[in-house]
Structures are given as structure tokens and as C-alpha cells.
Design an enzyme around this catalytic site. Structure first.
Site, PDB file in Angstrom:
ATOM      1  N   LYS A  76      -4.279   1.552 -15.042  1.00  0.00           N
ATOM      2  CA  LYS A  76      -3.930   0.828 -13.810  1.00  0.00           C
ATOM      3  C   LYS A  76      -5.092  -0.124 -13.505  1.00  0.00           C
ATOM      4  O   LYS A  76      -6.266   0.257 -13.672  1.00  0.00           O
ATOM      5  CB  LYS A  76      -3.738   1.842 -12.677  1.00  0.00           C
ATOM      6  CG  LYS A  76      -3.276   1.230 -11.353  1.00  0.00           C
ATOM      7  CD  LYS A  76      -3.030   2.312 -10.297  1.00  0.00           C
ATOM      8  CE  LYS A  76      -2.535   1.747  -8.980  1.00  0.00           C
ATOM      9  NZ  LYS A  76      -2.322   2.775  -7.950  1.00  0.00           N
ATOM     10  N   SER A 151       2.209   2.625  -5.596  1.00  0.00           N
ATOM     11  CA  SER A 151       1.612   1.397  -6.047  1.00  0.00           C
ATOM     12  C   SER A 151       1.371   1.328  -7.549  1.00  0.00           C
ATOM     13  O   SER A 151       1.092   0.245  -8.066  1.00  0.00           O
ATOM     14  CB  SER A 151       0.274   1.195  -5.336  1.00  0.00           C
ATOM     15  OG  SER A 151      -0.635   2.221  -5.701  1.00  0.00           O
ATOM     16  N   SER A 175       1.383   7.340  -4.872  1.00  0.00           N
ATOM     17  CA  SER A 175       1.476   6.250  -5.844  1.00  0.00           C
ATOM     18  C   SER A 175       1.513   6.652  -7.302  1.00  0.00           C
ATOM     19  O   SER A 175       1.727   5.792  -8.160  1.00  0.00           O
ATOM     20  CB  SER A 175       0.338   5.258  -5.636  1.00  0.00           C
ATOM     21  OG  SER A 175       0.637   4.456  -4.544  1.00  0.00           O
TER      22      SER A 175
HETATM   23  N1  GLN Z   1       2.866   3.998  -0.365  1.00  0.00           N
HETATM   24  C1  GLN Z   1       1.653   4.455   0.227  1.00  0.00           C
HETATM   25  C2  GLN Z   1       0.911   3.296   0.857  1.00  0.00           C
HETATM   26  O1  GLN Z   1       1.413   2.220   0.843  1.00  0.00           O
HETATM   27  C3  GLN Z   1       0.797   5.160  -0.776  1.00  0.00           C
HETATM   28  C4  GLN Z   1       0.095   4.245  -1.704  1.00  0.00           C
HETATM   29  C5  GLN Z   1      -0.776   4.956  -2.678  1.00  0.00           C
HETATM   30  O2  GLN Z   1      -0.629   6.148  -2.928  1.00  0.00           O
HETATM   31  N2  GLN Z   1      -1.739   4.226  -3.212  1.00  0.00           N
HETATM   32  O3  GLN Z   1      -0.142   3.435   1.366  1.00  0.00           O
END
Ligand code: GLN
Length: 493
Positions: A76, A151, A175
């Protein structure tokens, strides 16, 4: 070849069916040919990959190979990679060449892994759909009109599309698990502190945790063997012995006690997801497990608490991006304040700006007690809910997400709608617990994820529970209909 898991590819390398250079070249060619459909990579590091592959082949030939030597993966783009752009999905870091490796990257390099490239992601890991990337949205290989989740959507889509056998992800509020669910792959978020955060660009430091995204629990175990462990460079890394995560995968599940939180089987849950999760639980009963209803009474408070705590930490973490030392700097600033304002105004996208504003507000004098302190109190209650529940059962199961993958653009106009997609994943990060998502069905051609939650440091148990399901079922083997796996026409081995 492209349908093989890491474990199978390792056997092929051992047997001399192909070299790491051949394997790596095959994946690079495939990424080149296919990724315009998904946009799952931000950078493809072909040259470095082939150098690593060559070194891996030499290491194999001279008898120094480990289980990961020569296996391709992707990182990532939140993990710093020395000499390679590390953008975090943001215009702010579009020009940032990391001067050092994240510990996770170092560990994979030391294990002899080959990095194919850096995967697309929501800007600074903020999002649930991968629509917040400076590099454009990622498309779900199961249906390219749909989001892959976020994400770590690039990692999930790349694995689902067989552009890489596995990839790293990070999970601040879901995410790893949410995109794994939406793309039909296996992902595990380890216990907070299990995997080093050093060199992993910070979003919300008390919640962020890196982990594996792969095609099977066995592959996730192989990856966690590389990733886990104490790191003196990360002050919240925990000194806790690292087991061999592959050792107990085959333990029978006779007598396993599964807790089913009544709050997770609520009215908002998509009926096809509810049915698939129930069917998966029946499968576990057939494998010798027993189930009981439990309660996690503060579940509904996870979204409001998380969306105060995460933006608060983000507003502090992201203050380092000011155009002074690295990252985007505006043209011709008239003075320092102008430079700060315009560099940040130009460098950050709208969701990141929203989070910075929410966080700054929640931490400001006069509002701190009402918002941030209150959210931390709720966090404590959520953690206690899990501690109480895990005294009665070995693992907790439920859906990973309330809905399957939604259409690109469907939820972008209403952030609350988007945040509600995280309802079942956020609370684990607030509690610091490990959790996993595995494929357990499909609806209208889109995958469904089963979430498995365990106690602190119970990663080996989660992987065992997931592996046993994958031995008995074949949901994890299914590929998106229009993804060519190389088993058919092209004559690959
Ligand atoms: N969807 C969540 C957010 O927007 C979690 C994102 C994540 O785990 N990086 O913060």
C-alpha cells in the site's frame, strides 16, 4: 499461474517450475496489460522488482532461501519505500521519494520478497470506497462500476484481479477488512502494536495498524510471520512473543465457542449478507463449533466516537505537511503564512480537509471536553464490551460490512452514509483488538465478507478459524467472472 496462492507459488519456486524472475515478469506484464481497468497501482516498480527477483533466485540457488524468498507482493502506498515515490494517495506527497523503508517493507525485503509496486488508496487512508485518491478511484474487479472499498482499495482490487498474489494494507477503522470483504479476499488487522507503524504514514496513530491482504488465511499467516514483531523504532510496538502463525492452521475447531453480537444482525443489514453470514455460521457448527448470542451494547456509538478521535489525531499528524521540509509547496509564496495556507490548500483533497477541520474543532479549547474527552470515554466502554464478551466466547463473528460494494459516486455526496459503512469494523480499532474478513458468499455477483474477531494477540486463533472454513468451503477460491486467471486460454502453467 495467476490463480495460485503464495503457498502454492512457493512450492513452484521450490520445485523449480519457474524462477522468481519469470514469476515477477509474468505479474509485471499482467499489471501492464490489465490495470488500466482497475487503477489499483499508483507506481509499478518493475526495475527494482526484477533486481529483487534476481537476488532471490541467487539466494535460492545457494541454499539460503526462506519461505518468502522470491514471492511477489505489493505495498500500500502508505508504507515508505526507499528511493520510490510514497504518495499516501495525496497530491501533497506526489513528489515525495521516501529516504528510508518502513519496518514492514524492511522485513519483507529481508525475507526475500519481491515488491511489484505501490497500490492506490484513499488519500491519507481516509475513506471507505477509494474514491478519495489523488490518483483517481479504484474499480472493483467483480464489477468495475462499483467501489473496491477503502482505504486499502488498491491492494484489495489488485489481489482480487490477480495482479499480485498478496499485498499489504493498513486498518485504522476497517481499511483492511472492508475492502477485503468488498473484493472477496482475506484480510487480517492484527492487535494494535503487533505490527510496527514505523515508516507507515500516520493517519490516527492510536488506531493505525498494518496487516496482510491475501487470497487465503494460509497466505495471510505466511505474511504475518514476516510482518509481526517488536520494533524499537515504534514506541507503541508491543514486546510480545511472535508465534509461527502457520503452525496451528490445521487445529480442529471442535468445541470452539462463537459469539454472535445481536447488534450486528440489525435491520440495516443487507438480507443477502445476513443469509450468507448465517450459512457460514452453520458451516462452523458442522465443524464442531457452538454458538451463543452476545451483546456489544455500545456498537452504535462506534461511528460517532471514531469520527471524533480519528479526525482529532489526523489534524495533529497532518500538521507536519506544511510545504517546508517535504511534500507539495505552492508557487511563489509572498510570506510564510501564505506558503502554509496555499501549500496545504492545494496539497490536500476535500475529505482530508474535512477531517482536519473536524479534528481541530474537537480539540479546541471549550469543545475538547464535550467532544474529544467524551469520545475517549465511549472508546473505553466499547473496549469493555469486547472484554466482557470475550470472557464467554473464543471468537466473535458477524458481517464485515452492512452492504456489498456500492456504485462509484453513490455515497460521495453524503459523508455520514459513507461513514456508516464502517459500523462493524470501527469498534475493533477503538478497542485495539484483532479482526479478520474472509469471503463467505456472493450477492448479485458481488462478494460478502464474514468478520471474525478475537482477543488481544489471538491472530493465530483467527487464522486457524479462517483456514478451517477455507478447507471446508471454496468461497475464497472464486475469482471475479471477467478476470482471466491464466488457467484457461493463455497456456500459463
Ligand atoms: N473508513 C474509515 C475512515 O475513513 C477507516 C479508514 C481506515 O481504516 N484507514 O476513516
Amino acid at each position: 499461474m495467476f490463480d495460485k496462492t503464495l503457498a502454492e507459488l512457493a512450492k513452484g519456486l521450490d520445485a523449480g517450475d519457474y524462477s522468481s524472475v519469470e514469476l515477477t515478469q509474468a505479474y509485471l506484464t499482467r499489471i501492464n496489460a490489465e490495470d488500466s481497468r482497475y487503477n489499483s497501482f499508483i507506481s509499478v516498480t518493475a526495475e527494482q522488482a526484477l533486481i529483487q527477483a534476481k537476488a532471490a533466485d541467487t539466494r535460492r540457488a545457494t541454499g539460503g532461501a526462506g519461505p518468502f524468498t522470491g514471492l511477489p507482493i505489493a505495498h500500500k502506498d502508505i508504507f515508505c519505500t526507499e528511493g520510490v515515490r510514497t504518495s499516501c494517495g495525496s497530491k501533497m506527497l506526489d513528489n515525495f521519494i521516501a529516504p528510508y523503508n518502513a519496518t514492514v517493507v524492511e522485513k519483507f525485503n529481508a525475507a526475500g520478497a519481491v515488491c511489484l509496486g505501490k497500490t492506490n488508496m484513499d488519500e491519507f487512508a481516509m475513506g471507505s470506497s477509494n474514491e478519495n485518491s489523488f490518483y483517481g478511484p479504484v474499480r472493483n474487479p467483480w464489477n468495475t462500476d462499483c467501489v473496491p472499498g477503502g482505504s486499502s482499495g488498491g491492494s484489495a482490487a489488485a489481489v482480487a484481479a490477480r495482479l499480485t498474489p498478496a499485498a499489504t494494507g493498513t486498518d485504522t477503522g476497517g481499511s483492511i477488512r472492508q475492502p477485503a470483504a468488498l473484493c472477496g479476499i482475506t484480510g487480517i488487522k492484527p492487535t494494535y502494536g503487533r505490527v510496527s507503524r514505523f515508516g507507515m504514514i500516520a493517519f490516527a496513530s492510536s488506531l493505525d495498524q498494518g496487516g496482510p491482504m491475501a487470497r487465503s488465511a494460509e497466505d495471510a499467516a505466511m505474511m504475518l510471520n514476516v510482518m509481526a514483531g517488536f520494533d524499537p523504532k515504534d514506541s507503541t510496538s508491543l514486546e510480545h512473543a511472535v508465534p509461527d502463525y502457520c503452525a496451528d492452521l490445521s487445529q480442529p475447531l471442535q468445541g470452539l465457542k462463537i459469539g454472535l453480537p445481536k447488534e450486528y444482525f440489525c435491520a440495516d443489514l443487507n438480507p443477502a449478507i445476513a443469509a450468507s453470514v448465517q450459512a457460514a455460521i452453520k458451516e462452523y457448527e458442522a465443524l464442531g463449533a457452538t454458538t451463543q448470542e452476545i451483546s456489544l451494547p455500545n456498537t452504535a456509538l462506534a461511528v460517532p466516537a471514531y469520527y471524533i478521535i480519528a479526525p482529532s489525531e489526523a489534524s495533529s499528524n497532518l500538521s507536519r505537511f506544511d510545504g517546508v521540509r517535504y511534500g507539495h509547496r505552492c508557487a511563489d509564496p509572498v510570506d510564510l503564512e501564505d506558503m502554509y495556507k496555499r501549500s496545504r490548500g492545494e496539497g490536500f483533497g476535500s475529505e482530508v480537509k474535512r477531517r482536519i477541520m473536524v479534528g481541530t474543532y474537537a480539540l479546541s479549547e471549550g469543545f475538547y471536553d464535550a467532544y474529544y474527552k467524551k469520545a475517549q470515554q465511549i472508546r473505553r466502554l466499547i473496549r469493555q464490551d469486547f472484554i466482557d464478551a470475550l470472557k464467554q466466547v473464543d471468537v466473535i463473528m458477524g458481517p464485515t460490512t452492512p452492504h456489498p460494494a456500492f456504485k462509484i459516486g453513490e455515497k460521495t455526496s453524503n459523508p455520514i452514509d459513507m461513514y456508516m459503512e464502517d459500523i462493524f469494523t470501527l469498534s475493533l480499532n477503538l478497542a485495539g483488538l484483532p479482526g479478520m474478513s474472509i469471503p463467505c458468499g456472493t450477492t448479485e455477483g458481488l462478494p460478502i465478507g464474514l468478520q471474525i474477531i478475537g482477543n488481544y494477540f489471538a491472530e493465530a486463533k483467527l487464522l486457524n478459524v479462517a483456514h478451517q472454513f477455507q478447507q471446508a468451503t471454496d468461497w475464497h477460491l472464486q475469482a471475479p467472472a471477467n478476470v482471466c486467471t491464466g488457467n484457461n486460454s493463455q497456456g500459463e502453467s
